[in-house]
Design a protein around this motif. Structure first.
Motif, short mmCIF file in Angstrom:
data_model
loop_
_atom_site.label_atom_id
_atom_site.label_comp_id
_atom_site.label_asym_id
_atom_site.label_seq_id
_atom_site.Cartn_x
_atom_site.Cartn_y
_atom_site.Cartn_z
N VAL A 135 16.98 -15.45 25.60
CA VAL A 135 16.36 -16.51 24.79
C VAL A 135 15.74 -15.97 23.50
O VAL A 135 15.38 -16.76 22.61
N ALA A 136 15.60 -14.66 23.38
CA ALA A 136 15.02 -14.10 22.15
C ALA A 136 15.46 -12.65 21.97
O ALA A 136 15.63 -11.92 22.95
N ARG A 137 15.66 -12.27 20.70
CA ARG A 137 16.05 -10.91 20.34
C ARG A 137 15.19 -10.50 19.15
O ARG A 137 15.13 -11.24 18.16
N TYR A 138 14.60 -9.33 19.23
CA TYR A 138 13.71 -8.89 18.15
C TYR A 138 14.01 -7.45 17.73
O TYR A 138 14.41 -6.62 18.56
N VAL A 139 13.82 -7.19 16.44
CA VAL A 139 13.89 -5.83 15.90
C VAL A 139 12.63 -5.59 15.08
O VAL A 139 11.90 -6.53 14.74
N THR A 140 12.38 -4.34 14.75
CA THR A 140 11.19 -4.00 13.97
C THR A 140 11.50 -3.95 12.49
O THR A 140 12.49 -3.32 12.07
N ASP A 141 10.68 -4.59 11.69
CA ASP A 141 10.82 -4.55 10.23
C ASP A 141 10.50 -3.13 9.76
O ASP A 141 9.41 -2.62 9.99
N THR A 142 11.46 -2.50 9.11
CA THR A 142 11.29 -1.13 8.64
C THR A 142 10.15 -1.00 7.64
O THR A 142 9.47 0.04 7.59
N THR A 144 7.32 -3.15 7.32
CA THR A 144 5.99 -3.55 7.77
C THR A 144 5.68 -3.21 9.23
O THR A 144 4.51 -3.21 9.63
N GLY A 145 6.68 -2.95 10.04
CA GLY A 145 6.45 -2.69 11.46
C GLY A 145 6.30 -3.96 12.28
O GLY A 145 6.07 -3.90 13.49
N ALA A 146 6.44 -5.13 11.64
CA ALA A 146 6.32 -6.40 12.36
C ALA A 146 7.62 -6.72 13.09
O ALA A 146 8.69 -6.21 12.75
N TRP A 147 7.53 -7.58 14.11
CA TRP A 147 8.72 -8.01 14.83
C TRP A 147 9.47 -9.05 14.03
O TRP A 147 8.86 -9.95 13.45
N LEU A 148 10.79 -8.92 14.00
CA LEU A 148 11.66 -9.88 13.30
C LEU A 148 12.66 -10.46 14.29
O LEU A 148 13.12 -9.77 15.21
N ASN A 149 13.02 -11.73 14.10
CA ASN A 149 14.12 -12.31 14.84
C ASN A 149 15.38 -11.52 14.48
O ASN A 149 15.78 -11.48 13.32
N ALA A 150 16.00 -10.89 15.47
CA ALA A 150 17.14 -10.01 15.19
C ALA A 150 18.29 -10.75 14.53
O ALA A 150 19.05 -10.18 13.74
N GLN A 151 18.44 -12.03 14.81
CA GLN A 151 19.55 -12.80 14.25
C GLN A 151 19.29 -13.21 12.80
O GLN A 151 20.21 -13.59 12.09
N GLU A 152 18.03 -13.16 12.37
CA GLU A 152 17.69 -13.52 11.00
C GLU A 152 17.44 -12.30 10.12
O GLU A 152 17.34 -12.44 8.90
N ALA A 153 17.34 -11.12 10.71
CA ALA A 153 17.07 -9.90 9.95
C ALA A 153 18.29 -9.46 9.16
O ALA A 153 19.43 -9.87 9.44
N PHE A 173 15.36 -5.38 8.12
CA PHE A 173 14.46 -5.86 7.07
C PHE A 173 14.35 -7.38 7.14
O PHE A 173 15.25 -8.06 7.65
N ALA A 174 13.25 -7.90 6.58
CA ALA A 174 13.00 -9.34 6.65
C ALA A 174 13.89 -10.14 5.72
O ALA A 174 14.15 -11.32 5.98
N ASP A 175 14.38 -9.52 4.64
CA ASP A 175 15.23 -10.27 3.71
C ASP A 175 16.19 -9.32 3.01
O ASP A 175 16.07 -8.09 3.09
N ALA A 176 17.15 -9.91 2.31
CA ALA A 176 18.20 -9.13 1.64
C ALA A 176 17.63 -8.24 0.53
O ALA A 176 18.12 -7.13 0.31
N GLY A 177 16.60 -8.73 -0.17
CA GLY A 177 16.03 -7.94 -1.24
C GLY A 177 15.46 -6.62 -0.74
O GLY A 177 15.67 -5.56 -1.34
#
Length: 217
Positions: A135-142, A144-153, A173-177
């Motif tokens: 029901v959920a997949r998470y990765v770490t933002d390189t 900030t160290g925050a959790w990110l939805n793996a499918q949106e990272a 990363f949280a976004d393409a930039g």
């Protein structure tokens, strides 16, 4: 009339004892390598892990006392093991990832790469589990160290960044930039979750199983 054998002299007794000790030491020295199991190196690359490796990685059950939703990202327990490589994700928290199943069980991974390998063959790494129950997949933002939805990272592949296993990895990363800025500094290219397929993973982990299927649902 019986012939009496005189007892051995102290010198003879010492010689016999020394011979026995030497023989015993030699036997132990010969047997020791056979009785001591080989330990895999903690820094072995992912491509060195065979398909027959059995990693004991029990799930972490949901704890209502945490006061958070069942599918929310959790902190990595110190004793959690990655079901793909056997490492302890808490020791490399900056790379950690996790999945949560419908009944609340969670598995933690040492890196996004291990997470992707797991998603491609859930039943192989955790017997009796199916990807449909995740029901959920998470990765770490390189950054900030925050959790990110793996499918949106957004991930970077082919960079000089080495993960916990000292193998090619997929920093998230949280976004393409943010991913593009990282790629400019460390090389590689930005990719979305849906673009991470078997050929890409095989370039990072050459021993990828033939039956790998990445589930993006």
């Amino acid at each position: 009339m019986p012939v009496l054998t005189p007892p051995p002299s102290p010198t003879t007794r010492r010689a016999v004892l020394a011979a026995l000790l030497l023989g015993s030491t030699g036997l132990v020295a010969w047997q020791w390598p056979q009785r001591t199991p080989r330990r895999p190196s903690g820094n072995a690359a992912l491509e060195g892990i065979g398909d027959d490796v059995c990693v004991v990685a029990p799930p972490t059950p949901y704890d209502p006392a945490l006061g958070q939703p069942l599918a929310a990202a959790r902190e990595v327990p110190a004793d959690a093991r990655c079901p793909v490589c056997g490492m302890y994700p808490a020791r490399a928290r900056a790379w950690a990832a996790q999945v949560i199943f419908a009944q609340g069980d969670a598995y933690f991974f040492d890196s996004p790469l291990s997470l992707m390998l797991y998603l491609g063959n859930v039943a192989h790494y955790t017997r009796g589990r199916t990807p449909d129950a995740i029901v959920a997949r998470y990765v770490t933002d390189t950054d900030t160290g925050a959790w990110l939805n793996a499918q949106e990272a957004v991930y970077v592949t082919g960079s000089s960044a080495m993960g916990p296993m000292r193998a090619g990895n997929l920093p998230a990363f949280a976004d393409a930039g943010a991913a593009q800025r990282f790629a400019q500094q460390r090389g590689g290219r930005a990719v979305l979750f849906g673009a991470i397929d078997a050929p890409l993973l095989r370039g990072l982990a050459p021993n990828l199983r033939a039956d790998h299927r990445l589930h993006t649902g």
